[in-house]
Structures are given as C-alpha cells and as structure tokens.
Design an enzyme around this catalytic site. Structure first.
Site, PDB file in Angstrom:
ATOM      1  CE1 TYR A 100      -4.198   1.357  -0.320  1.00 21.16           C
ATOM      2  CE2 TYR A 100      -3.625   2.670   1.597  1.00 21.16           C
ATOM      3  CZ  TYR A 100      -4.468   2.403   0.546  1.00 21.16           C
ATOM      4  OH  TYR A 100      -5.575   3.189   0.343  1.00 21.16           O
ATOM      5  CE  LYS A 116      -6.997   6.272   0.442  1.00 25.21           C
ATOM      6  NZ  LYS A 116      -7.900   7.114  -0.362  1.00 25.21           N
TER       7      LYS A 116
HETATM    8  P1  NAD Z   1     -12.202   3.623  -8.406  1.00 29.68           P
HETATM    9  O1  NAD Z   1     -11.064   3.342  -9.327  1.00 29.68           O
HETATM   10  O2  NAD Z   1     -13.536   3.187  -8.836  1.00 29.68           O
HETATM   11  O3  NAD Z   1     -12.249   5.151  -8.009  1.00 29.68           O
HETATM   12  C1  NAD Z   1     -11.112   5.975  -7.980  1.00 29.68           C
HETATM   13  C2  NAD Z   1     -11.500   7.235  -8.695  1.00 29.68           C
HETATM   14  O4  NAD Z   1     -10.455   8.213  -8.646  1.00 29.68           O
HETATM   15  C3  NAD Z   1     -11.784   6.961 -10.189  1.00 29.68           C
HETATM   16  O5  NAD Z   1     -13.089   7.412 -10.513  1.00 29.68           O
HETATM   17  C4  NAD Z   1     -10.731   7.791 -10.885  1.00 29.68           C
HETATM   18  O6  NAD Z   1     -11.173   8.288 -12.138  1.00 29.68           O
HETATM   19  C5  NAD Z   1     -10.563   8.928  -9.868  1.00 29.68           C
HETATM   20  N1  NAD Z   1      -9.363   9.712 -10.147  1.00 29.68           N
HETATM   21  C6  NAD Z   1      -8.072   9.315 -10.240  1.00 29.68           C
HETATM   22  N2  NAD Z   1      -7.296  10.342 -10.621  1.00 29.68           N
HETATM   23  C7  NAD Z   1      -8.119  11.433 -10.764  1.00 29.68           C
HETATM   24  C8  NAD Z   1      -7.932  12.789 -11.155  1.00 29.68           C
HETATM   25  N3  NAD Z   1      -6.702  13.266 -11.479  1.00 29.68           N
HETATM   26  N4  NAD Z   1      -9.010  13.606 -11.203  1.00 29.68           N
HETATM   27  C9  NAD Z   1     -10.239  13.160 -10.877  1.00 29.68           C
HETATM   28  N5  NAD Z   1     -10.488  11.889 -10.497  1.00 29.68           N
HETATM   29  C10 NAD Z   1      -9.436  11.034 -10.454  1.00 29.68           C
HETATM   30  O7  NAD Z   1     -11.789   2.908  -7.039  1.00 29.68           O
HETATM   31  P2  NAD Z   1     -12.431   3.000  -5.563  1.00 29.68           P
HETATM   32  O8  NAD Z   1     -11.860   1.850  -4.847  1.00 29.68           O
HETATM   33  O9  NAD Z   1     -13.892   3.177  -5.654  1.00 29.68           O
HETATM   34  O10 NAD Z   1     -11.747   4.305  -4.967  1.00 29.68           O
HETATM   35  C11 NAD Z   1     -12.468   5.372  -4.405  1.00 29.68           C
HETATM   36  C12 NAD Z   1     -11.819   5.819  -3.105  1.00 29.68           C
HETATM   37  O11 NAD Z   1     -11.999   4.812  -2.120  1.00 29.68           O
HETATM   38  C13 NAD Z   1     -10.311   6.062  -3.183  1.00 29.68           C
HETATM   39  O12 NAD Z   1      -9.977   7.167  -2.387  1.00 29.68           O
HETATM   40  C14 NAD Z   1      -9.748   4.805  -2.579  1.00 29.68           C
HETATM   41  O13 NAD Z   1      -8.450   4.979  -2.061  1.00 29.68           O
HETATM   42  C15 NAD Z   1     -10.768   4.578  -1.498  1.00 29.68           C
HETATM   43  N6  NAD Z   1     -10.758   3.243  -0.882  1.00 29.68           N
HETATM   44  C16 NAD Z   1     -10.823   2.134  -1.669  1.00 29.68           C
HETATM   45  C17 NAD Z   1     -10.815   0.893  -1.073  1.00 29.68           C
HETATM   46  C18 NAD Z   1     -10.870  -0.370  -1.906  1.00 29.68           C
HETATM   47  O14 NAD Z   1     -10.507  -1.441  -1.418  1.00 29.68           O
HETATM   48  N7  NAD Z   1     -11.336  -0.323  -3.131  1.00 29.68           N
HETATM   49  C19 NAD Z   1     -10.744   0.765   0.324  1.00 29.68           C
HETATM   50  C20 NAD Z   1     -10.700   1.926   1.094  1.00 29.68           C
HETATM   51  C21 NAD Z   1     -10.702   3.169   0.483  1.00 29.68           C
END
Ligand code: NAD
Length: 270
Positions: free
Chosen positions: A156, A163
């Site tokens: 990570y 984060k």
């Molecule tokens: P996801 O890939 O569906 O979403 C990530 C989003 O970030 C995408 O829509 C992408 O287009 C956007 N993004 C990246 N660069 C960008 C930019 N320059 N401008 C605008 N948008 C941008 O994946 P997700 O897992 O739904 O992620 C959403 C959030 O949840 C993130 O912050 C991620 O770290 C967090 N998260 C995810 C998990 C997991 O296991 N999937 C767990 C905890 C937290």
C-alpha cells in the site's frame, strides 16, 4: 420510505464505473431523495459514467481532473449554476503510479510521492475550498480512506502515507468549517474490488484473507459504504465531524489474526 435527503443537493467525485465506491454512495444518496451531480476524471470514463448518471436521472455530469485548478474552478462554477447551493460533497478519488504500489515503500520516487499526495490528498482540500461559497449550513463533506493509513500494509506504500495525510486534513477541515455548521468526515472502507484496488500489488491476497480475519467474517461492498455515507450525509450525524468511520467488518479492532476455521470450531463446541 422515510427519505433522509429530500431537497438536498449532492456532488459526487470519483465514479469510474459501476464497481466504484462513489457509485455505491451515489445509489444510496439517490434512493434517499438527493439531487445528484457526478464528476469524473477524464474523457475515457465519459462513456461509462454518462449511462450511470442517466440511470438515476442525473443531468449534471462534468469532467474534472483534480490535478488542474482550472477544472476544479469550472466544475464549481457549473455546479453553482445548476444547483445554487450544495449540501453534500463526496470525494472518492485516489491515485498512485502502479510502480509505487509494490516492493518497499522507500523506493517511492519524488514525482510519484507528489502525484499520490496531489490527487489523493490535496484534491479534497482544493474541492472544499472551491465549493465553500456555495455550501449550505448543515452541509456534509466526506472522503474515502483505508486502514493502511494507521498500520503498514504490504504494497500500500505511498498510498498509506497519503491516507494518513488525508485523515489529518479531515480533522483540520472539520475545525475550519465547524463554525459554519459544515461537517467533514472520512469513511475507512475494507478492501473492495475496484479499478483503483487492482493497482495495488497483492490486493487479491489482502481481499481473500480479510473475510477470514475480520470479526464479521464478511467482505465489504460498495453498498455498505453507501449506507454509511448516507448516514454521514444526513442530519442523523448532525453532531459528528472530523471522524473516521470504519466500514470494515470490524477488521481494524483486531490485534492478532486468528485462523477462522479454528475459531469457528471453538464457537461450535463452546
Ligand atoms: P475507483 O477506481 O472506482 O475510483 C477511484 C477514482 O479516482 C476513479 O473514478 C478515478 O477516475 C478517480 N481519479 C483518479 N485520478 C483522478 C484525477 N486526477 N481527477 C479526478 N479523479 C481522479 O476505485 P475506488 O476503490 O472506488 O476508490 C475510491 C476511493 O476509495 C479512493 O480514495 C480509494 O483509495 C478509497 N478506498 C478504496 C478501497 C478499496 O478497497 N477499493 C478501500 C478503502 C478506500
């Protein structure tokens, strides 16, 4: 059904496809009556996001690359014209180069560090600032974080550091916005199979073991996160700000991982 968000306007950043956490959040807010605007990162995602927006009757679908100040200013201006005032802002955006998400953390490059911090941390602050003039008292801002901010998690790496900074910025912004009765919180979700998660080397292992170790013995879904976001968006959480709410089947409260087969056996014979 008693709708919790009737008459509220919500802007959701970070829908890439139907597996996105932002989409789980969007569905929950929509079911509870919010008017929703969506913003996505770039042209490539448009063909996925527009049909999703149509499926909930949302006509505000705007591109915004959060690394660009002019994109942020433009989306804020358009939101002002379309909604007037905003009650809910959801930031579900993160990014790090794939090569930073494997191997040792100390191999992180300077440019990779900056990029991860810019997109995954600063963008929430920048969006809060841009939308501040149109936030209604009682508004709720939220972002998505992960336990890798608190403990060192394999691969990570820089995202864990990002984060931690994101969670700190939630506290600082909660302090800044509090006197205006605007709340700022984070949801810390357990691992979910999304586009972003696919970039973390060894994510499959992390995901598989999770349900064996977490007290509730279940993986987390985007709908679970959506329900928690609904709570944070609604007046039910009116006196909650600066918090990190874990939606992780209890994973973060475990000190030592047990073998789930063993513990199931214990329960059966107890
Ligand atoms: P996801 O890939 O569906 O979403 C990530 C989003 O970030 C995408 O829509 C992408 O287009 C956007 N993004 C990246 N660069 C960008 C930019 N320059 N401008 C605008 N948008 C941008 O994946 P997700 O897992 O739904 O992620 C959403 C959030 O949840 C993130 O912050 C991620 O770290 C967090 N998260 C995810 C998990 C997991 O296991 N999937 C767990 C905890 C937290």
């Amino acid at each position: 059904m008693n709708k919790l968000l009737e008459g509220k306007n919500a802007l959701v950043f970070g829908v890439a496809n139907e597996r996105s956490i932002a989409w789980g959040v969007t569905k929950a807010l929509h079911e509870h009556g919010a008017n929703i605007g969506l913003s996505y990162a770039g042209e490539i995602l448009k063909k996925r996001v527009v049909p999703l927006a149509e499926s909930i009757g949302s006509t505000f679908v705007e591109e915004c690359d959060v690394t660009k100040d002019e994109d942020i200013a433009k989306v804020a201006e358009k939101a002002k014209a379309a909604f007037g005032e905003i009650d809910i802002l959801v930031h579900a955006i993160a990014f790090a180069n794939r090569e930073e998400l494997s191997g040792p953390y100390y191999d992180t490059s300077r440019a990779g560090f900056h990029l991860a911090m810019d997109i995954s941390v600063f963008s929430f602050t920048a969006l809060a600032k841009a939308f501040q003039p149109m936030l209604r008292p009682g508004a709720s801002l939220m972002t998505m974080t992960y336990y890798g901010s608190q403990k060192a998690v394999p691969s990570y790496n820089v995202m864990g550091v990002a984060k931690a900074a994101l969670e700190a910025s939630v506290r600082y912004m909660a302090r800044d916005f509090g006197p205006q009765k605007i709340r700022v919180n984070a949801i810390s979700a357990g691992p979910i199979r999304t586009l972003a998660a696919a970039g973390v080397s060894g994510f499959k292992g992390l995901y598989g073991r999770f349900a064996e170790v977490a007290p509730l013995r279940e993986n987390v879904t985007i709908d679970d996160v959506g329900n928690a976001a609904l709570f944070l968006a609604s007046d039910l959480s009116a006196r909650i700000t600066g918090e990190v709410l874990y939606v992780d089947s209890g994973f973060n409260i475990i000190g030592i991982a047990e073998d789930s087969a063993e513990s199931k056996g214990e329960a059966a014979t107890a």
